[in-house]
Motif scaffolding. Structure first.
Motif, short mmCIF file in Angstrom:
data_model
loop_
_atom_site.label_atom_id
_atom_site.label_comp_id
_atom_site.label_asym_id
_atom_site.label_seq_id
_atom_site.Cartn_x
_atom_site.Cartn_y
_atom_site.Cartn_z
N GLN A 37 0.83 -1.20 0.00
CA GLN A 37 0.00 0.00 0.00
C GLN A 37 0.86 1.25 0.00
N ALA A 150 -4.21 -2.57 7.41
CA ALA A 150 -3.57 -3.65 6.65
C ALA A 150 -3.03 -4.68 7.63
N VAL A 398 -7.82 -3.66 4.13
CA VAL A 398 -7.29 -4.61 3.14
C VAL A 398 -7.56 -6.00 3.69
N SER A 414 -4.89 -8.85 -2.53
CA SER A 414 -4.59 -7.62 -1.80
C SER A 414 -4.15 -6.51 -2.74
N GLU A 415 -3.45 -6.88 -3.80
CA GLU A 415 -3.00 -5.86 -4.76
C GLU A 415 -4.19 -5.18 -5.43
N VAL A 418 -5.47 -2.77 -2.81
CA VAL A 418 -4.51 -1.66 -2.65
C VAL A 418 -4.67 -0.66 -3.80
#
Length: 500
Positions: A37, A150, A398, A414-415, A418
């Motif tokens: 992030q 996160a 996240v 997660s990407e 983000v």
């Protein structure tokens, strides 16, 4: 402060234009998601940020989990940042220390430590209508425009409720709190739990010749994915030609998303294939008594699939005993099971996982109306797109409720989250919005979309697992990973209340 709905096309979203203001963002946690992030925010020009990390090093779960045999259950070449592939993995399923080294290299390469405050556990966060006011365990305070949790969904260790456990006079600890340097040789060891952590720890400790008792209340299906060690020549080739590793990552990404993920959410050849492989693998256990002890009562994929070819041979060793009788209570000498047998032990290891719905907790998070998120979620846990909670502006998660948490790369999904969060903050900065909050009706529609697909999922067959909430409904995404990425890719600002 003016409340309004975004109209999209009339807004300023170009990085070439000067933003209306320079927001400050706090990220909680310097694990894989938190560091990614920070990198992505910087790339978007949103470099007024800080990461608060409770420990003294980066890495998150890979820093904290150090038990014997720890490895990722997703193939290594698919467990990278998309922009930072690691060609040097030594095994098909990367070992824990190797992943932690990768995380440290990321922190150093991207100079993330200059924005990380170590030893600072966020304990409290209050929103005043425009900004979040934070308090940390080290006494530090901060005021930020945006707050991102996160922390990961699995970070608070869960312990079984065993009567009298505190009377046990031996050594006891959780796998996430492994005692470095402990010598288990010549010890009578009991491990409670048979999920991914339990099977890895049991396999590693059994092969050390330790006198081991594995307390397995509910056996799990085990998919036979060998953790092959890559040869020196093979690794050298991948280092010289990194595209080979990326191609391998793409293949594994396809396999896990098109086979494992789709097998969970709908009937088809994928479910039949995985089920057949698991049952074939179990059938290779020669001892019929042991095989019976290891046979689950639910369908394959009801729980997160365990990946191992080491577990069944390990528990067949003469130094290992599988205990299926439930634990009644603990004594100062060991554990008493339902049959009345007292298992005398020197060490008890809890491989019992984590509180799956901890999310941001134990942080005390309060909105401008004085409502705590913990209390709000007692009525119903939820977040729009798994990221935004109505009533809690400028706060994002996240890996929140209804995010994908099955047998595929947490880094990959997660990407997508983000990138979505970066777009949200950039949009607000460019257009002078100091507050953005998901509308309740938008979250309700998202939740309905998730729950409407439940009848087609494997979870509708009577499963019991950590994916399910108190009412037996899944807190996981019930679509494909591609569908999840699609709903995050282009934020619909009509689903949010915005204020200048």
């Amino acid at each position: 402060m003016q409340n309004q709905l975004a109209n999209g096309p009339a807004t300023n979203t170009s990085r070439d234009k000067k933003p209306a203001y320079r927001p400050r963002t706090a990220i909680i946690g310097a694990g894989a998601a938190g560091m990614m992030q920070a990198i992505k925010l910087r790339e978007a020009g949103l470099d007024n940020l800080v990461i608060y990390e409770k420990a003294n090093e980066v890495g998150g779960t890979w820093r904290e989990n150090r038990y014997p045999g720890i490895a990722c259950d997703v193939p290594a070449h698919h467990y990278n940042y998309s922009f930072e592939h690691n060609p040097g993995w030594s095994h098909r399923l990367a070992l824990g220390p190797e992943i932690q080294s990768y995380m440290i290299r990321i922190a150093d390469k991207y100079d993330l430590r200059r924005d990380i405050v170590f030893g600072a556990k966020v304990t409290k966060a209050d929103f005043d209508g425009q900004q979040w006011h934070l308090e940390m365990s080290n006494g530090q305070r901060d005021t930020v425009d945006f707050l991102i949790a996160a922390t990961g969904p699995l970070h608070v260790p869960a312990f079984p409720d065993i009567e009298g456990i505190h009377s046990f006079k031996g050594t006891k600890f959780h796998t996430a709190e492994w005692l470095d340097g402990i010598d288990l040789s010549e010890k009578r060891v009991g491990i409670i739990g048979s999920g991914s952590t339990g099977t890895q720890a049991i396999s590693a400790i059994a092969n050390q010749g330790v006198n081991l008792k594995a307390f397995i209340r509910t056996p799990q299906w085990v998919f036979p994915l060998p953790n092959r060690r890559f040869g020196k020549t093979e690794r050298a080739i991948v280092r010289a030609f990194p595209f080979i590793g990326r191609m391998a990552g793409s293949f594994y990404g396809w396999f896990f998303e098109r086979v494992f993920a789709e097998a969970v959410i709908k009937e088809g050849w994928q479910r039949k294939f995985l089920s057949a492989m698991c049952k074939w693998h179990l059938g290779r256990v020669k001892d019929p008594v042991l095989r019976e002890k290891l046979t689950p009562t639910d369908e394959p994929l009801c729980k997160r699939m365990v990946m191992s070819t080491l577990f069944y041979p390990a528990v067949a060793r003469p130094n290992v005993e599988i205990v299926r009788d439930g634990i009644v209570r603990a004594t100062e000498k060991g554990l008493l099971d339902e049959s009345g047998h007292l298992h005398e032990l020197d060490v008890i290891i809890f491989a019992t996982g984590f509180h799956a719905r901890a999310y941001h907790r134990p942080i005390e998070l309060t909105n401008a109306r004085g409502e705590s998120l913990t209390e709000v979620w007692k009525k119903q846990t939820g977040a729009h797109l798994s990221v935004h909670v109505p009533g809690f502006p400028n706060f994002m998660l996240v890996g929140g409720p209804h995010s994908p948490r099955g047998n595929f790369s947490a880094i990959a999904y997660s990407e997508a989250i983000v990138d979505h969060i970066v777009k949200i903050i950039r949009y607000c900065a460019d257009n002078g919005f100091h507050s953005i909050e998901a509308r309740p009706e938008a979250m309700a529609q998202f939740r309905e979309r998730v729950l409407s697909a439940v009848p087609k999922t494997i979870w509708n067959t009577g499963c019991k697992n950590w994916y399910l909430d108190e009412k037996g409904m899944p807190e996981n995404w019930t679509g494909t990973p591609d569908e999840y990425r699609d709903i995050l890719r282009d934020p619909n600002y009509q689903e949010f209340n915005l204020a200048t």
